[in-house]
Each structure stands twice: as C-alpha cells, then as structure tokens.
Design an enzyme around this catalytic site. Structure first.
Site, mmCIF file in Angstrom:
data_model
loop_
_atom_site.group_PDB
_atom_site.id
_atom_site.type_symbol
_atom_site.label_atom_id
_atom_site.label_comp_id
_atom_site.label_asym_id
_atom_site.label_seq_id
_atom_site.Cartn_x
_atom_site.Cartn_y
_atom_site.Cartn_z
ATOM 1 N N TYR A 28 0.821 -1.218 0.000
ATOM 2 C CA TYR A 28 0.000 0.000 0.000
ATOM 3 C C TYR A 28 0.854 1.266 0.000
ATOM 4 O O TYR A 28 0.415 2.329 -0.415
ATOM 5 C CB TYR A 28 -0.918 0.050 1.232
ATOM 6 C CG TYR A 28 -1.980 -1.018 1.274
ATOM 7 C CD1 TYR A 28 -2.077 -1.977 0.283
ATOM 8 C CD2 TYR A 28 -2.894 -1.066 2.308
ATOM 9 C CE1 TYR A 28 -3.040 -2.964 0.331
ATOM 10 C CE2 TYR A 28 -3.870 -2.053 2.361
ATOM 11 C CZ TYR A 28 -3.929 -2.999 1.369
ATOM 12 O OH TYR A 28 -4.886 -3.972 1.425
ATOM 13 N N LYS A 35 3.707 -15.269 2.487
ATOM 14 C CA LYS A 35 3.706 -16.034 1.235
ATOM 15 C C LYS A 35 5.181 -16.263 0.892
ATOM 16 O O LYS A 35 5.679 -15.903 -0.188
ATOM 17 C CB LYS A 35 2.957 -15.207 0.165
ATOM 18 C CG LYS A 35 2.698 -15.920 -1.134
ATOM 19 C CD LYS A 35 1.641 -17.002 -1.036
ATOM 20 C CE LYS A 35 1.514 -17.711 -2.377
ATOM 21 N NZ LYS A 35 0.824 -19.004 -2.293
ATOM 22 N N ASP A 68 -2.664 -18.207 1.487
ATOM 23 C CA ASP A 68 -3.738 -18.948 0.804
ATOM 24 C C ASP A 68 -4.297 -20.025 1.734
ATOM 25 O O ASP A 68 -5.513 -20.221 1.840
ATOM 26 C CB ASP A 68 -3.265 -19.529 -0.537
ATOM 27 C CG ASP A 68 -1.826 -20.028 -0.515
ATOM 28 O OD1 ASP A 68 -1.132 -19.827 0.498
ATOM 29 O OD2 ASP A 68 -1.392 -20.623 -1.519
ATOM 30 N N ASP A 119 -5.741 -7.286 5.464
ATOM 31 C CA ASP A 119 -6.919 -6.608 4.927
ATOM 32 C C ASP A 119 -7.915 -7.649 4.415
ATOM 33 O O ASP A 119 -9.115 -7.632 4.736
ATOM 34 C CB ASP A 119 -6.456 -5.689 3.780
ATOM 35 C CG ASP A 119 -7.511 -4.691 3.369
ATOM 36 O OD1 ASP A 119 -8.630 -4.758 3.907
ATOM 37 O OD2 ASP A 119 -7.229 -3.857 2.489
ATOM 38 N N ASP A 170 -11.588 -9.349 6.443
ATOM 39 C CA ASP A 170 -12.932 -9.293 5.860
ATOM 40 C C ASP A 170 -13.530 -10.699 5.781
ATOM 41 O O ASP A 170 -14.710 -10.903 6.065
ATOM 42 C CB ASP A 170 -12.894 -8.672 4.456
ATOM 43 C CG ASP A 170 -13.149 -7.172 4.501
ATOM 44 O OD1 ASP A 170 -12.802 -6.549 5.514
ATOM 45 O OD2 ASP A 170 -13.696 -6.623 3.514
#
Ligand code: NAD
Length: 358
Positions: free
Chosen positions: A142, A192, A224, A248, A252
């Site tokens: 970001y 990852k 994942d 993020d 959710d």
C-alpha cells in the site's frame, strides 16, 4: 476527572449515520459524569474533497494528532472513484494512518452467541470464537515505492512494490507477543514466503524475534492456506500476525464468521495515539436508508475506552449492552431481512441498555 479530547471523522456515505449512534453514547457518559470527553469533528474522504478539494487537510491531520484519540466511521464514495490516487477519498485514510504512525491494527473476531446461527459456518465451528488479528498497517504494497503506471513495449502497465523493513516487522511482532502473553500464548504468522522475498524477510524476522520467546507457540502459515483454514476451522487460531495486504483480506473473510461485517470494530495504535473504526467501508449501496448496522461503530468506541481512554469498565459495559440487545432479538437488516430495527432504533436500544447497566 481529566478532560479527554477526541476527534471524530464521520466520513462518507453511511459514516454520518453510524457516527450519530456512537455520539449518543458519548453524550450519555458525559451527562452521567462517567467521562469528561470533548469531541470535535473533522472531514476526511469524499466529505473533505467536497469542501476542500483534498481528501484530508493539514488542519485535520494536526487536529487528530493533538487529540487523545480518533474515532472514524468510513471513507469512500463512488462520486470520486475515478479520481487520481491522491485525490481519491481512501487516500485521506491512508494519509491519516501514516501521519499518526498507526502501525498496529487490532481486529478482534468474536461471535455473540445469540448470532451463532447467522454465521455462514455451522454453530459448533464458531460458538465462543475469539480470535484477534494483529495487522501491520502502514507498510507493505500500500505504501511501497516505486508505484505507478508506465508504458512497457507499447502497452500500459500498473505496478506496485511490496516492501517491509526488518524494523517494521519487528515492532508489529513485538505487539503480537504482548497480545499473545495476555491470551493463549499462540501466534500464527501469515506470509507467502514460498514465492515472495518480502515474505521471506517477514518470516526470518518473526523467527528471530520469537526465538527469545520460546514459551509462545509460533506457527507460520501461507496466506492462501490461512484463508482456507479460517473458514474450515477458525477456532484453531488465537493471535494472527499479518502484513497489511494479507490482513486486509483475511479480516474481511473472518468477519463473515460473526454473521455480519457490520459487527466488527478495530483499533489502530501508534506509540502515542489510537484511532478506532469499524472494519467495514462506507457501504454506498445502503447509505441513507436507515438500515446500516451501527454496532461495529459502537464497539469501536468500546475499544477506544479499552485501549486509549483508560476506561476498560466502560468498554465492558458497552459490549455487555450490545450482547443483551442482540440476545433480546433486536437485529438490523443485515442480520434479519424481514423483521429488523432501524439504525437509529438499534442505537437507542443499546443506549437504553446502557442506562440500565450504569
Ligand atoms: P463495504 O464494507 O463498504 O461494504 C461491503 C458490503 O457490506 C456491502 O454490501 C455493504 O452494504 C455491507 N456493509 C458494510 N458495512 C455494513 C454495516 N455497518 N451494516 C450493514 N451492512 C454493511 O465495502 P465495499 O463495498 O468494498 O466498499 C465501499 C466503499 O468503502 C469503497 O469506496 C471502499 O474503498 C471503501 N472502504 C472503506 C474502508 C474504510 O473506511 N476503512 C474499508 C473498506 C472499504
């Protein structure tokens, strides 16, 4: 009682509606002499673009920095979706987080037992669920440079940089350790590392810090797999430590375990200030209809009392009031599409309950 000052950013779309419900509680606490809070408002996002042609002004940033805590509702509106990056509403939020150095984001994922049948998972998988996601908030893709658009071989490409320094990973890991020590002494770190150098540095740094904390059970998980495990068996987790982007997305996904994204609060902390906001966005699809769930905002206020305003007893009472109202069967439309209370009725129900509890 010491005066405490907070700055409130109502923001966009559903933001002002849920802000009204949180203010009812602050006013009640002030009137009951349980707090001595002065609050002031500032604009962010589309609301700031409308007035000042910028998603956050220098004045608003300064006002926030000088306060004891910040309460923020939601940012984003389709009106400005096509603006360039630094003229988008969301840029105001990123700027505010960076300006206040809010590198810690805390997202508790818990289930009110009266809502266990509202989850997309079977009740036995989520009854008494209590996870906390510790997300790094001001690094990663970001904020990494370089970023932008350019021409490559005659076609346009967009690019970003995923980047973490060791010191950024270290400070968020230390916070996860503090959190784990108050809970089950179990941390799952998300990365990852099988394909990304940035993740390899993340994992190596977490390992290095954690080698001095052998009493804490540490596991690493690829993002994942984390997404899959959160849905398969969420209770296996306790503290989830995650970089910004993965956090993020995972938070959710985790919100759905609880029945509605409209229920989940968050806290963002620096060494000196805290900002409190629901994890959801500005929900333009339901704005202005009186059907938004204000509980994530109200529970964000509860986190403000717990983490920054040093009134944990008020935090507990707010959570108790929310729990009682839900137990009595009052739901907003996101939880009960046929028989529901409006946003403002839900705020009033919580307030009535607080009046009984205080
Ligand atoms: P969103 O969280 O706003 O909405 C996702 C879905 O959840 C929608 O169907 C919405 O109606 C529902 N929802 C969200 N909050 C709810 C609530 N309190 N009660 C009932 N239902 C609720 O995410 P989105 O649709 O992806 O994004 C909308 C806008 O919000 C965009 O501009 C986005 O950039 C912005 N956004 C802001 C934040 C933030 O302010 N921290 C976070 C995420 C998205």
């Amino acid at each position: 009682m010491n005066k405490q000052s907070i700055v409130i950013f109502p923001g966009d779309e559903i933001g002002p509606e849920i802000t009204t419900e949180a203010i009812k509680i602050i006013d009640f606490f002030n009137e009951s002499k349980l707090t001595n809070i002065s609050y002031d408002f500032a604009d962010i996002g589309g609301a700031a673009l409308d007035k000042y042609n910028t998603p956050i002004t220098a004045d608003a940033l300064e006002k926030a920095k000088k306060s004891d805590a910040v309460l923020l509702a939601s940012v984003g509106t389709p009106k400005y979706d096509n603006n360039v990056r630094d003229q988008k509403p969301e840029y105001g939020l990123l700027t505010l987080r960076k300006y206040l150095n809010l590198f810690i984001n805390i997202r508790p994922i818990f289930v009110f037992n009266s809502l266990s049948s509202y989850s997309s998972l079977k009740p036995e998988l989520i009854n008494d669920l209590d996870i906390v996601i510790i997300r790094e908030l001001i690094g990663d893709v970001y904020f990494g440079e370089p970023r932008g658009f350019k021409d490559v071989g005659g076609e346009r490409v967009g690019y970003n940089t995923m980047l973490y320094s060791e010191s950024e990973v270290k400070r968020i890991t230390q916070f996860a350790i503090e959190t784990a020590n108050k809970r089950k002494k179990q941390i799952t770190s998300v990365d990852k590392a099988n394909v990304l150098e940035c993740s390899q540095l993340w994992r190596q740094t977490v390992d290095r810090i954690m080698s001095q904390h052998q009493d804490i059970n540490l596991q690493h998980i690829y993002v994942d797999n984390a997404a899959m495990q959160i849905i398969k068996n969420p209770k296996q987790f306790d503290v989830i430590l995650t970089p910004n982007l993965f956090g993020d997305i995972l938070s959710d996904a985790a919100s759905m375990l609880t029945g509605s994204i409209g229920l989940l609060p968050s806290a963002s902390l620096s060494d000196s200030i805290g900002m409190f906001e629901p994890i959801h966005g500005s929900a333009p699809d339901i704005a202005g209809q009186g059907i938004v769930n204000p509980l994530a905002m109200i529970l964000s206020l509860a986190m403000m009392f717990e983490y920054t305003l040093e009134k944990p007893e008020l935090s507990k009472i707010i959570k108790q009031a929310v729990n009682d109202v839900l137990n009595e069967g009052y739901f907003t439309k996101d939880l009960s599409s046929n028989d529901f209370v409006t946003t403002s009725e839900m705020g009033d129900k919580v307030l009535d309950k607080l009046k009984q509890l205080c």
